[in-house]
Structure formats: C-alpha cells, structure tokens
Design a protein around this motif. Structure first.
Motif, PDB file in Angstrom:
ATOM      1  N   SER A  31       0.831  -1.206   0.000  1.00 19.41           N
ATOM      2  CA  SER A  31       0.000   0.000   0.000  1.00 19.41           C
ATOM      3  C   SER A  31       0.861   1.250   0.000  1.00 19.41           C
ATOM      4  CB  SER A  31      -0.920   0.021   1.221  1.00 19.41           C
ATOM      5  OG  SER A  31      -1.817  -1.040   1.180  1.00 19.41           O
ATOM      6  N   THR A  32       1.894   1.269   0.816  1.00 19.29           N
ATOM      7  CA  THR A  32       2.795   2.411   0.875  1.00 19.29           C
ATOM      8  C   THR A  32       3.530   2.596  -0.451  1.00 19.29           C
ATOM      9  OG1 THR A  32       3.093   2.042   3.237  1.00 19.29           O
ATOM     10  CG2 THR A  32       4.719   3.447   2.136  1.00 19.29           C
ATOM     11  N   MET A  33       3.967   1.490  -1.041  1.00 17.33           N
ATOM     12  CA  MET A  33       4.650   1.587  -2.335  1.00 17.33           C
ATOM     13  C   MET A  33       3.706   2.110  -3.416  1.00 17.33           C
ATOM     14  SD  MET A  33       6.912  -1.906  -2.203  1.00 17.33           S
ATOM     15  CE  MET A  33       7.345  -1.855  -3.913  1.00 17.33           C
ATOM     16  N   THR A  34       2.446   1.684  -3.384  1.00 14.77           N
ATOM     17  CA  THR A  34       1.463   2.161  -4.355  1.00 14.77           C
ATOM     18  C   THR A  34       1.208   3.647  -4.176  1.00 14.77           C
ATOM     19  OG1 THR A  34       0.421  -0.010  -4.323  1.00 14.77           O
ATOM     20  CG2 THR A  34      -0.870   1.787  -5.235  1.00 14.77           C
ATOM     21  N   GLU A  35       1.053   4.092  -2.939  1.00 12.33           N
ATOM     22  CA  GLU A  35       0.861   5.522  -2.672  1.00 12.33           C
ATOM     23  C   GLU A  35       2.062   6.332  -3.128  1.00 12.33           C
ATOM     24  OE1 GLU A  35      -0.224   6.384   1.379  1.00 12.33           O
ATOM     25  OE2 GLU A  35      -1.600   4.682   1.425  1.00 12.33           O
ATOM     26  N   LEU A  36       3.244   5.832  -2.853  1.00  9.93           N
ATOM     27  CA  LEU A  36       4.455   6.534  -3.252  1.00  9.93           C
ATOM     28  C   LEU A  36       4.537   6.656  -4.770  1.00  9.93           C
ATOM     29  CD1 LEU A  36       7.187   7.793  -2.484  1.00  9.93           C
ATOM     30  CD2 LEU A  36       8.144   5.497  -2.592  1.00  9.93           C
ATOM     31  N   LYS A  37       4.254   5.590  -5.476  1.00  8.43           N
ATOM     32  CA  LYS A  37       4.312   5.626  -6.935  1.00  8.43           C
ATOM     33  C   LYS A  37       3.255   6.572  -7.494  1.00  8.43           C
ATOM     34  CE  LYS A  37       6.294   4.342 -10.615  1.00  8.43           C
ATOM     35  NZ  LYS A  37       7.660   4.770 -10.855  1.00  8.43           N
ATOM     36  N   LEU A  73       2.065   9.261  -5.994  1.00  9.94           N
ATOM     37  CA  LEU A  73       2.561  10.617  -5.748  1.00  9.94           C
ATOM     38  C   LEU A  73       3.668  10.990  -6.728  1.00  9.94           C
ATOM     39  CD1 LEU A  73       2.626  10.696  -1.844  1.00  9.94           C
ATOM     40  CD2 LEU A  73       1.101  11.969  -3.364  1.00  9.94           C
ATOM     41  N   GLN A  74       4.549  10.039  -7.039  1.00 10.67           N
ATOM     42  CA  GLN A  74       5.617  10.308  -8.015  1.00 10.67           C
ATOM     43  C   GLN A  74       5.042  10.622  -9.385  1.00 10.67           C
ATOM     44  OE1 GLN A  74       8.044   6.799  -7.845  1.00 10.67           O
ATOM     45  NE2 GLN A  74       9.382   7.636  -6.240  1.00 10.67           N
ATOM     46  N   LEU A  75       4.034   9.858  -9.802  1.00  9.08           N
ATOM     47  CA  LEU A  75       3.418  10.101 -11.110  1.00  9.08           C
ATOM     48  C   LEU A  75       2.706  11.452 -11.143  1.00  9.08           C
ATOM     49  CD1 LEU A  75       2.017   6.558 -11.927  1.00  9.08           C
ATOM     50  CD2 LEU A  75       3.923   7.719 -13.049  1.00  9.08           C
TER      51      LEU A  75
END
Length: 152
Positions: A129-135, A137-139
């Motif tokens: 979930s954290t990795m998905t949120e981070l990605k 935000l990056q996009l």
C-alpha cells in the motif's frame, strides 16, 4: 524365501486413557482431554494472542513487540516441552509431552506461528500500500512538472 517384515506397531503411540492407536492428527486431537484447566488456559492464551494481533494492526511498534514475543515463545517450545515432560504430574492428568514434541508443536507452536504469519501478511499489505501511494505521488508530481514545462 523372504518373509514379509512385520509392521512395527510399537512406533505408533497409544494415548494414555482410551488405548486407541493414534494414527492421524484427528485421532490425536480426539484423544486429548480438553476439559483440563491448563488446556483451557492454553486455548484462551491463543485467543488472546489472536485478539492482540488484530488490535495491534494499527500500532506498528506494538505489533513488532508482539511478533518478537511470539517468535521467542515458539523458540522456547523445545525447552518448555522438556520442562513439562518432567513435571506433567503437577498440572495434568496425562503425559502429553513426547520426546518428538508433537503435542507442543500442534497445540502451542502452530497457533503462535499462524499468528506471526498473519502479522507478516499485514506488514506485506502495508508495504505494498505504501509503495502504491508513493508511486502515485511520483506520477502526480511528474505530471505537474511536465504541465509546468509545457506552459513555460
């Protein structure tokens, strides 16, 4: 010429109170006298551990402590089995603690390990979930940057 080997029936344990041969997990579980107070306490302990696992899902540090405690308890199962095998008369009606540790593995270690697996699954889910949120935000940041560059 060669005689068939006789089956070694002494390798199959016999439980202490019904003289039924224990040949499967089911017959083993059915041979346990579940009304003994210490077994009821053990089952309640596992229920409490599961409740603590569920409650600490939102509290990462508490869950780490709970996880390490359960892993430590599983690690100590061999020593606990030896201690219980020596002193079973003081708390139990029957000797459940065999030298191979089948009883303590099934009724003590496996439920604790299942709790730790639940905790690890929660950690993996949170990580994804954290990795998905981070990605995401990056996009979004990259899209804003590209939009700014186009407008300049």
């Amino acid at each position: 010429m060669t005689e068939p080997k006789a089956e070694n029936i002494s390798a199959v344990p016999i439980d202490g109170f019904s003289n039924v041969r224990i040949t499967s997990l089911w017959t083993f579980l059915m041979s346990v006298q579940w009304s003994e107070p210490w077994l009821v306490g053990l089952l309640l302990f596992h229920v409490v551990c599961l409740c603590v696992t569920v409650v600490t899902c939102k509290f990462y540090r508490a869950q780490i402590c709970h996880f390490l405690l359960m892993v430590g308890l599983v690690y100590s199962a061999e020593y606990l089995n030896e201690l219980a095998a020596r002193n079973w008369r003081s708390f139990s009606n029957f000797q459940y603690f065999d030298s191979k540790g089948m009883f303590i593995s099934l009724l003590y270690s496996i439920p604790l390990l299942l709790n730790t697996v639940v905790i690890v699954m929660v950690w993996v889910y949170r990580t994804f979930s954290t990795m998905t949120e981070l990605k995401t935000l990056q996009l979004k940041r990259r899209l804003r940057r590209e939009k700014r560059e186009k407008s300049d």
